[in-house]
Enzyme design. Structure first.
Site, short mmCIF file in Angstrom:
data_model
loop_
_atom_site.label_atom_id
_atom_site.label_comp_id
_atom_site.label_asym_id
_atom_site.label_seq_id
_atom_site.Cartn_x
_atom_site.Cartn_y
_atom_site.Cartn_z
CB VAL A 65 -0.87 0.03 1.29
CG1 VAL A 65 -1.72 1.30 1.34
CG2 VAL A 65 -1.73 -1.20 1.40
CB CYS A 66 2.23 3.77 -1.68
SG CYS A 66 1.71 3.89 -3.40
NE ARG A 67 0.08 10.93 -2.93
CZ ARG A 67 -0.70 11.44 -3.88
NH1 ARG A 67 -1.92 11.82 -3.60
NH2 ARG A 67 -0.26 11.58 -5.12
#
Length: 102
Positions: A65-67
């Site tokens: 997960v990231c932005r």
């Protein structure tokens, strides 16, 4: 030619979150995760993954997960090339509608 990176939608992940099927790994920077993470997610900054590879288990399934999904895609690619079972969260935290914890 590397294999295709599998993606998981935020909705799919939210449904499966309590099942323990996936280990969620947030690869954002410290100041980004301060704004909230997916409950149960482990924080491993993208740049530190190579030296923290021993913290990953090849018998587990990971969701990166990231932005927005770009950095987590890179993390997924790296882990997959090293023999790990990974999915990239499509759209990242921008698309996540579920709970977050600080």
């Amino acid at each position: 030619m590397s294999e295709e990176i599998r993606e998981i939608t935020p909705e799919q992940l939210e449904q499966d979150l309590d099942s323990g099927k996936y280990e969620v790994v947030d690869v954002r920077e410290d100041e980004e995760v301060a704004g909230g993470m997916i409950p149960g997610a482990k924080h491993v900054v993208l740049g530190s993954i190579p030296e923290r590879l021993d913290e990953f288990d090849q018998n587990k399934e990971y969701v990166m997960v990231c932005r927005s999904g770009r950095r987590s895609y890179n993390a997924s690619q790296y882990l997959q090339e090293n023999g790990y079972n990974v999915h990239n969260l499509k759209g990242g935290m921008l698309e996540w509608k579920g709970d977050v914890i600080a």
